[in-house]
Design a protein around this motif. Structure first.
Motif, PDB file in Angstrom:
ATOM      1  N   VAL A   1       0.534  -1.054   0.079  1.00  0.00           N
ATOM      2  CA  VAL A   1      -0.032  -0.172  -0.580  1.00  0.00           C
ATOM      3  C   VAL A   1       0.895   0.986  -0.455  1.00  0.00           C
ATOM      4  N   SER A   2       0.054   1.891  -1.005  1.00  0.00           N
ATOM      5  CA  SER A   2       1.085   3.260  -0.666  1.00  0.00           C
ATOM      6  C   SER A   2      -0.056   4.910  -0.344  1.00  0.00           C
ATOM      7  N   ILE A   3       0.667   5.456   0.333  1.00  0.00           N
ATOM      8  CA  ILE A   3       0.547   7.058   0.048  1.00  0.00           C
ATOM      9  C   ILE A   3       1.060   7.715  -0.940  1.00  0.00           C
ATOM     10  N   SER A   4       0.992   8.192  -1.966  1.00  0.00           N
ATOM     11  CA  SER A   4       0.995   9.478  -3.050  1.00  0.00           C
ATOM     12  C   SER A   4       0.608  10.727  -3.581  1.00  0.00           C
ATOM     13  N   VAL A   5       1.814  11.528  -3.034  1.00  0.00           N
ATOM     14  CA  VAL A   5       0.879  12.993  -2.517  1.00  0.00           C
ATOM     15  C   VAL A   5       2.158  14.078  -3.644  1.00  0.00           C
ATOM     16  N   PRO A   6       1.561  15.044  -4.683  1.00  0.00           N
ATOM     17  CA  PRO A   6       2.088  15.818  -5.075  1.00  0.00           C
ATOM     18  C   PRO A   6       2.991  17.019  -4.650  1.00  0.00           C
ATOM     19  N   ASP A   7       4.522  17.419  -4.330  1.00  0.00           N
ATOM     20  CA  ASP A   7       5.020  18.785  -4.014  1.00  0.00           C
ATOM     21  C   ASP A   7       4.121  19.457  -3.347  1.00  0.00           C
ATOM     22  N   VAL A   8       3.290  20.022  -4.772  1.00  0.00           N
ATOM     23  CA  VAL A   8       2.228  21.064  -4.499  1.00  0.00           C
ATOM     24  C   VAL A   8       1.046  21.224  -3.497  1.00  0.00           C
ATOM     25  N   VAL A   9       0.834  19.645  -2.564  1.00  0.00           N
ATOM     26  CA  VAL A   9      -0.130  19.546  -1.918  1.00  0.00           C
ATOM     27  C   VAL A   9       0.724  19.294  -0.939  1.00  0.00           C
ATOM     28  N   LEU A  10       2.127  19.000  -0.716  1.00  0.00           N
ATOM     29  CA  LEU A  10       2.548  18.495   0.762  1.00  0.00           C
ATOM     30  C   LEU A  10       3.888  18.424   0.375  1.00  0.00           C
ATOM     31  N   PRO A  11       4.940  19.267   0.984  1.00  0.00           N
ATOM     32  CA  PRO A  11       6.577  19.312   0.511  1.00  0.00           C
ATOM     33  C   PRO A  11       6.736  17.467   1.496  1.00  0.00           C
ATOM     34  N   TYR A  12       7.993  16.986   0.875  1.00  0.00           N
ATOM     35  CA  TYR A  12       8.327  16.008   1.482  1.00  0.00           C
ATOM     36  C   TYR A  12       8.479  15.371   2.703  1.00  0.00           C
ATOM     37  N   GLU A  13       8.983  16.626   3.518  1.00  0.00           N
ATOM     38  CA  GLU A  13       8.421  15.898   4.863  1.00  0.00           C
ATOM     39  C   GLU A  13       7.494  15.851   5.668  1.00  0.00           C
ATOM     40  N   GLN A  14       6.633  17.116   5.127  1.00  0.00           N
ATOM     41  CA  GLN A  14       4.863  16.367   6.237  1.00  0.00           C
ATOM     42  C   GLN A  14       4.019  14.886   5.195  1.00  0.00           C
ATOM     43  N   VAL A  15       4.506  14.491   4.108  1.00  0.00           N
ATOM     44  CA  VAL A  15       4.602  13.116   3.541  1.00  0.00           C
ATOM     45  C   VAL A  15       5.329  11.668   4.195  1.00  0.00           C
ATOM     46  N   LEU A  16       6.187  12.124   4.759  1.00  0.00           N
ATOM     47  CA  LEU A  16       6.427  10.672   6.078  1.00  0.00           C
ATOM     48  C   LEU A  16       5.618  11.373   7.419  1.00  0.00           C
ATOM     49  N   GLU A  17       5.078  12.464   7.182  1.00  0.00           N
ATOM     50  CA  GLU A  17       4.711  12.253   8.323  1.00  0.00           C
ATOM     51  C   GLU A  17       3.073  11.426   8.611  1.00  0.00           C
ATOM     52  N   LEU A  18       2.746  11.038   7.174  1.00  0.00           N
ATOM     53  CA  LEU A  18       1.783   9.771   6.926  1.00  0.00           C
ATOM     54  C   LEU A  18       1.590   8.355   7.491  1.00  0.00           C
ATOM     55  N   LEU A  19       3.096   8.695   7.529  1.00  0.00           N
ATOM     56  CA  LEU A  19       3.952   7.192   7.712  1.00  0.00           C
ATOM     57  C   LEU A  19       2.860   6.082   8.368  1.00  0.00           C
ATOM     58  N   PRO A  20       2.429   6.685   9.839  1.00  0.00           N
ATOM     59  CA  PRO A  20       1.653   6.277  10.450  1.00  0.00           C
ATOM     60  C   PRO A  20       0.906   5.756  10.451  1.00  0.00           C
ATOM     61  N   GLN A  21       0.040   6.136   9.494  1.00  0.00           N
ATOM     62  CA  GLN A  21      -1.373   5.991   9.557  1.00  0.00           C
ATOM     63  C   GLN A  21      -1.278   4.851   8.363  1.00  0.00           C
ATOM     64  N   LEU A  22       0.001   5.193   7.580  1.00  0.00           N
ATOM     65  CA  LEU A  22       0.118   3.872   6.906  1.00  0.00           C
ATOM     66  C   LEU A  22       0.089   3.035   6.990  1.00  0.00           C
ATOM     67  N   LEU A  23       1.080   2.671   8.285  1.00  0.00           N
ATOM     68  CA  LEU A  23       1.532   1.159   9.582  1.00  0.00           C
ATOM     69  C   LEU A  23       0.105   0.859  10.083  1.00  0.00           C
ATOM     70  N   ASP A  24      -0.323   1.400  10.330  1.00  0.00           N
ATOM     71  CA  ASP A  24      -1.790   1.457  11.296  1.00  0.00           C
ATOM     72  C   ASP A  24      -2.906   0.798   9.914  1.00  0.00           C
ATOM     73  N   THR A  25      -2.709   1.062   8.976  1.00  0.00           N
ATOM     74  CA  THR A  25      -3.687   0.511   8.128  1.00  0.00           C
ATOM     75  C   THR A  25      -2.787  -1.062   6.931  1.00  0.00           C
ATOM     76  N   VAL A  26      -1.675  -0.540   6.854  1.00  0.00           N
ATOM     77  CA  VAL A  26      -1.381  -2.189   6.597  1.00  0.00           C
ATOM     78  C   VAL A  26      -1.406  -3.108   7.683  1.00  0.00           C
ATOM     79  N   ARG A  27      -1.554  -2.728   9.035  1.00  0.00           N
ATOM     80  CA  ARG A  27      -1.312  -4.092  10.158  1.00  0.00           C
ATOM     81  C   ARG A  27      -2.485  -4.171   9.738  1.00  0.00           C
ATOM     82  N   ALA A  28      -3.544  -3.409   9.928  1.00  0.00           N
ATOM     83  CA  ALA A  28      -5.142  -3.603  10.220  1.00  0.00           C
ATOM     84  C   ALA A  28      -5.268  -4.897   9.043  1.00  0.00           C
TER      85      ALA A  28
END
Length: 246
Positions: A211-238
Protein backbone atom coordinates in the motif's frame (compact mmCIF):
# COMPACT_ATOMS: atom_id res chain seq x y z
CA UNK A 1 -6.29 -34.30 -21.93
CA UNK A 2 -5.87 -34.13 -18.15
CA UNK A 3 -2.21 -35.11 -18.55
CA UNK A 4 -1.73 -32.24 -20.99
CA UNK A 5 -3.35 -29.78 -18.60
CA UNK A 6 -1.26 -31.09 -15.71
CA UNK A 7 1.94 -30.64 -17.73
CA UNK A 8 0.96 -27.12 -18.80
CA UNK A 9 0.24 -26.15 -15.20
CA UNK A 10 3.55 -27.65 -14.13
CA UNK A 11 5.31 -25.49 -16.71
CA UNK A 12 3.57 -22.36 -15.44
CA UNK A 13 4.42 -23.22 -11.85
CA UNK A 14 8.06 -23.72 -12.78
CA UNK A 15 8.15 -20.39 -14.61
CA UNK A 16 6.75 -18.79 -11.49
CA UNK A 17 10.18 -19.39 -9.95
CA UNK A 18 11.93 -17.61 -12.81
CA UNK A 19 12.83 -17.80 -16.48
CA UNK A 20 13.72 -21.21 -17.90
CA UNK A 21 15.10 -22.68 -21.11
CA UNK A 22 13.32 -25.33 -23.15
CA UNK A 23 15.81 -27.95 -21.94
CA UNK A 24 15.19 -27.01 -18.30
CA UNK A 25 11.41 -27.19 -18.70
CA UNK A 26 11.60 -30.55 -20.48
CA UNK A 27 13.66 -31.91 -17.60
CA UNK A 28 11.15 -30.65 -15.03
CA UNK A 29 8.14 -32.13 -16.82
CA UNK A 30 10.00 -35.31 -17.72
CA UNK A 31 8.99 -35.52 -21.39
CA UNK A 32 10.69 -34.93 -24.73
CA UNK A 33 11.47 -31.35 -25.77
CA UNK A 34 9.11 -31.53 -28.75
CA UNK A 35 6.17 -32.25 -26.43
CA UNK A 36 7.10 -29.36 -24.15
CA UNK A 37 7.58 -27.06 -27.13
CA UNK A 38 4.05 -27.78 -28.36
CA UNK A 39 2.67 -26.96 -24.92
CA UNK A 40 4.67 -23.73 -24.75
CA UNK A 41 3.50 -22.68 -28.20
CA UNK A 42 -0.12 -23.12 -27.12
CA UNK A 43 0.53 -21.12 -23.95
CA UNK A 44 2.26 -18.40 -25.99
CA UNK A 45 -0.77 -18.03 -28.25
CA UNK A 46 -2.88 -17.07 -25.22
CA UNK A 47 -0.09 -14.93 -23.74
CA UNK A 48 0.34 -17.13 -20.69
CA UNK A 49 4.07 -17.38 -21.43
CA UNK A 50 6.46 -15.52 -23.67
CA UNK A 51 9.91 -16.30 -25.08
CA UNK A 52 12.66 -13.70 -25.01
CA UNK A 53 15.45 -13.06 -27.50
CA UNK A 54 17.66 -15.58 -25.71
CA UNK A 55 15.02 -18.31 -26.14
CA UNK A 56 14.17 -18.38 -22.46
CA UNK A 57 10.58 -18.60 -21.30
CA UNK A 58 8.78 -16.31 -18.82
CA UNK A 59 5.26 -15.93 -17.45
CA UNK A 60 3.17 -13.80 -19.80
CA UNK A 61 0.72 -10.94 -19.59
CA UNK A 62 -2.30 -13.23 -19.97
CA UNK A 63 -1.66 -14.50 -16.47
CA UNK A 64 -1.62 -10.97 -15.10
CA UNK A 65 -5.11 -10.40 -16.46
CA UNK A 66 -6.33 -13.59 -14.79
CA UNK A 67 -4.61 -12.59 -11.58
CA UNK A 68 -6.41 -9.27 -11.59
CA UNK A 69 -9.74 -11.00 -12.14
CA UNK A 70 -8.96 -13.28 -9.23
CA UNK A 71 -8.20 -10.24 -7.08
CA UNK A 72 -11.57 -8.80 -8.03
CA UNK A 73 -13.35 -11.93 -6.87
CA UNK A 74 -11.51 -12.62 -3.63
CA UNK A 75 -8.27 -12.11 -1.77
CA UNK A 76 -6.27 -9.15 -0.68
CA UNK A 77 -8.00 -6.56 -2.86
CA UNK A 78 -11.36 -7.30 -1.27
CA UNK A 79 -9.90 -7.52 2.22
CA UNK A 80 -7.99 -4.26 1.82
CA UNK A 81 -10.82 -2.21 0.29
CA UNK A 82 -12.46 -0.78 3.46
CA UNK A 83 -9.08 0.01 5.00
CA UNK A 84 -7.83 1.74 1.86
CA UNK A 85 -11.02 3.76 1.61
CA UNK A 86 -10.60 4.85 5.24
CA UNK A 87 -6.96 5.83 4.68
CA UNK A 88 -7.93 7.79 1.59
CA UNK A 89 -10.68 9.59 3.47
CA UNK A 90 -8.46 10.36 6.46
CA UNK A 91 -5.51 11.72 4.47
CA UNK A 92 -7.23 13.03 1.35
CA UNK A 93 -4.33 11.64 -0.68
CA UNK A 94 -4.00 9.06 -3.46
CA UNK A 95 -3.78 5.52 -2.10
CA UNK A 96 -2.53 2.58 -4.18
CA UNK A 97 -2.60 -1.18 -3.68
CA UNK A 98 -0.06 -3.14 -5.73
CA UNK A 99 0.96 -6.78 -6.11
CA UNK A 100 3.98 -8.62 -7.46
CA UNK A 101 3.01 -10.69 -10.50
CA UNK A 102 5.55 -12.73 -12.48
CA UNK A 103 8.44 -10.31 -12.22
CA UNK A 104 6.30 -7.19 -12.42
CA UNK A 105 4.59 -4.98 -9.89
CA UNK A 106 1.04 -4.10 -10.92
CA UNK A 107 -1.44 -1.67 -9.40
CA UNK A 108 -4.54 -3.64 -8.41
CA UNK A 109 -6.52 -0.86 -6.72
CA UNK A 110 -6.46 2.93 -6.45
CA UNK A 111 -8.29 5.58 -4.47
CA UNK A 112 -7.91 9.06 -5.93
CA UNK A 113 -6.92 12.18 -4.03
CA UNK A 114 -9.61 14.72 -3.27
CA UNK A 115 -7.29 17.42 -4.57
CA UNK A 116 -7.41 18.70 -8.14
CA UNK A 117 -3.92 17.41 -8.94
CA UNK A 118 -4.40 13.77 -9.94
CA UNK A 119 -1.93 10.98 -10.73
CA UNK A 120 -1.88 9.19 -14.07
CA UNK A 121 -1.61 5.74 -12.43
CA UNK A 122 -4.46 3.29 -12.92
CA UNK A 123 -5.43 -0.25 -12.00
CA UNK A 124 -3.56 -2.71 -14.21
CA UNK A 125 -0.64 -0.38 -14.89
CA UNK A 126 2.86 -1.61 -14.06
CA UNK A 127 4.87 0.23 -11.41
CA UNK A 128 8.54 0.97 -12.01
CA UNK A 129 10.66 -1.59 -10.20
CA UNK A 130 13.46 0.81 -9.32
CA UNK A 131 11.61 4.06 -8.69
CA UNK A 132 8.34 3.40 -6.83
CA UNK A 133 7.68 2.76 -3.16
CA UNK A 134 5.33 -0.19 -3.77
CA UNK A 135 7.89 -1.99 -5.94
CA UNK A 136 10.67 -1.48 -3.40
CA UNK A 137 8.44 -2.93 -0.68
CA UNK A 138 7.60 -6.02 -2.71
CA UNK A 139 11.10 -6.63 -4.07
CA UNK A 140 12.56 -6.23 -0.57
CA UNK A 141 10.40 -9.15 0.61
CA UNK A 142 11.66 -11.57 -2.06
CA UNK A 143 14.24 -14.21 -1.15
CA UNK A 144 17.68 -12.69 -1.61
CA UNK A 145 18.58 -14.79 -4.67
CA UNK A 146 15.29 -13.94 -6.41
CA UNK A 147 15.67 -10.29 -5.44
CA UNK A 148 19.11 -10.17 -7.06
CA UNK A 149 17.85 -11.92 -10.19
CA UNK A 150 15.00 -9.46 -10.63
CA UNK A 151 17.24 -6.45 -9.99
CA UNK A 152 19.78 -7.74 -12.50
CA UNK A 153 17.11 -7.61 -15.20
CA UNK A 154 15.99 -4.02 -14.54
CA UNK A 155 16.67 -1.32 -17.09
CA UNK A 156 17.63 1.60 -14.87
CA UNK A 157 16.02 4.45 -16.77
CA UNK A 158 16.71 7.76 -14.95
CA UNK A 159 13.28 9.41 -14.87
CA UNK A 160 14.40 12.16 -12.49
CA UNK A 161 17.67 13.31 -10.86
CA UNK A 162 16.68 11.22 -7.81
CA UNK A 163 16.11 7.95 -9.68
CA UNK A 164 18.19 4.97 -8.61
CA UNK A 165 20.41 4.14 -11.58
CA UNK A 166 22.34 0.98 -10.68
CA UNK A 167 21.78 -2.51 -9.32
CA UNK A 168 24.12 -2.07 -6.30
CA UNK A 169 22.32 1.14 -5.33
CA UNK A 170 18.90 -0.51 -5.55
CA UNK A 171 20.01 -3.63 -3.66
CA UNK A 172 21.31 -1.43 -0.85
CA UNK A 173 17.99 0.43 -0.81
CA UNK A 174 16.07 -2.86 -0.67
CA UNK A 175 18.17 -4.02 2.29
CA UNK A 176 17.20 -0.81 4.09
CA UNK A 177 13.52 -1.26 3.19
CA UNK A 178 13.54 -4.85 4.46
CA UNK A 179 15.07 -3.69 7.74
CA UNK A 180 12.77 -0.73 8.38
CA UNK A 181 9.54 -2.21 7.01
CA UNK A 182 8.60 0.60 4.64
CA UNK A 183 9.83 2.35 1.51
CA UNK A 184 9.77 5.78 -0.07
CA UNK A 185 9.83 7.29 -3.52
CA UNK A 186 11.38 10.72 -3.02
CA UNK A 187 10.66 12.26 -6.44
CA UNK A 188 12.25 9.25 -8.12
CA UNK A 189 9.58 8.51 -10.71
CA UNK A 190 8.19 12.01 -11.17
CA UNK A 191 9.90 15.15 -9.93
CA UNK A 192 6.75 16.47 -8.26
CA UNK A 193 5.49 13.28 -6.54
CA UNK A 194 6.58 11.78 -3.21
CA UNK A 195 5.33 8.44 -1.86
CA UNK A 196 5.61 6.15 1.13
CA UNK A 197 4.74 2.45 0.93
CA UNK A 198 4.47 -0.54 3.26
CA UNK A 199 3.72 -4.28 2.94
CA UNK A 200 0.53 -6.24 3.50
CA UNK A 201 1.26 -9.73 4.83
CA UNK A 202 -0.83 -12.89 4.87
CA UNK A 203 -0.84 -15.91 7.19
CA UNK A 204 2.51 -17.08 5.81
CA UNK A 205 4.14 -13.80 6.79
CA UNK A 206 5.05 -12.98 3.21
CA UNK A 207 4.19 -9.66 1.57
CA UNK A 208 1.22 -10.32 -0.71
CA UNK A 209 0.67 -6.65 -1.58
CA UNK A 210 1.92 -3.15 -0.90
CA UNK A 211 0.00 0.00 0.00
CA UNK A 212 1.28 3.48 -0.78
CA UNK A 213 0.28 7.08 -0.22
CA UNK A 214 1.31 9.36 -3.09
CA UNK A 215 1.29 13.14 -2.85
CA UNK A 216 2.22 15.94 -5.29
CA UNK A 217 4.64 18.42 -3.75
CA UNK A 218 2.22 21.27 -4.47
CA UNK A 219 -0.12 19.62 -1.95
CA UNK A 220 2.40 18.57 0.71
CA UNK A 221 6.19 18.89 0.89
CA UNK A 222 8.28 15.74 1.24
CA UNK A 223 8.70 16.13 5.02
CA UNK A 224 4.94 16.21 5.56
CA UNK A 225 4.45 13.15 3.37
CA UNK A 226 6.74 11.27 5.77
CA UNK A 227 4.43 12.37 8.59
CA UNK A 228 1.69 10.23 6.98
CA UNK A 229 3.77 7.10 7.62
CA UNK A 230 2.15 6.17 10.98
CA UNK A 231 -1.31 6.16 9.36
CA UNK A 232 0.01 4.02 6.52
CA UNK A 233 1.60 1.53 8.90
CA UNK A 234 -1.58 1.30 10.98
CA UNK A 235 -3.51 0.58 7.78
CA UNK A 236 -1.25 -2.20 6.51
CA UNK A 237 -1.23 -3.80 9.96
CA UNK A 238 -5.04 -3.84 9.97
CA UNK A 239 -5.22 -5.29 6.45
CA UNK A 240 -2.59 -7.90 7.32
CA UNK A 241 -4.53 -8.93 10.41
CA UNK A 242 -7.66 -9.42 8.30
CA UNK A 243 -5.57 -11.44 5.81
CA UNK A 244 -4.51 -13.80 8.60
CA UNK A 245 -1.05 -12.47 9.39
CA UNK A 246 0.30 -13.30 12.86
Amino acid sequence: MSQTVTRALRLLAELGDGERSLDQLAEVVGVHKTTVLRLLQSLEEDRFVYRDADYRYHLGAGLFALANLAMEQRGVRRIAAPHLAALNAATGQTVHLAAYEGGEVVYIDKYDSRHKVRMYSRVGLRAGLHNTAVAKVLLADLPVAERRRVVAGIEFVPHTPNTITSAPQLLAELDAVAAQGWAQDHAEHETFINCVGAPVRDASGRAVAAVSISVPDVVLPYEQVLELLPQLLDTVRAISADAGAP
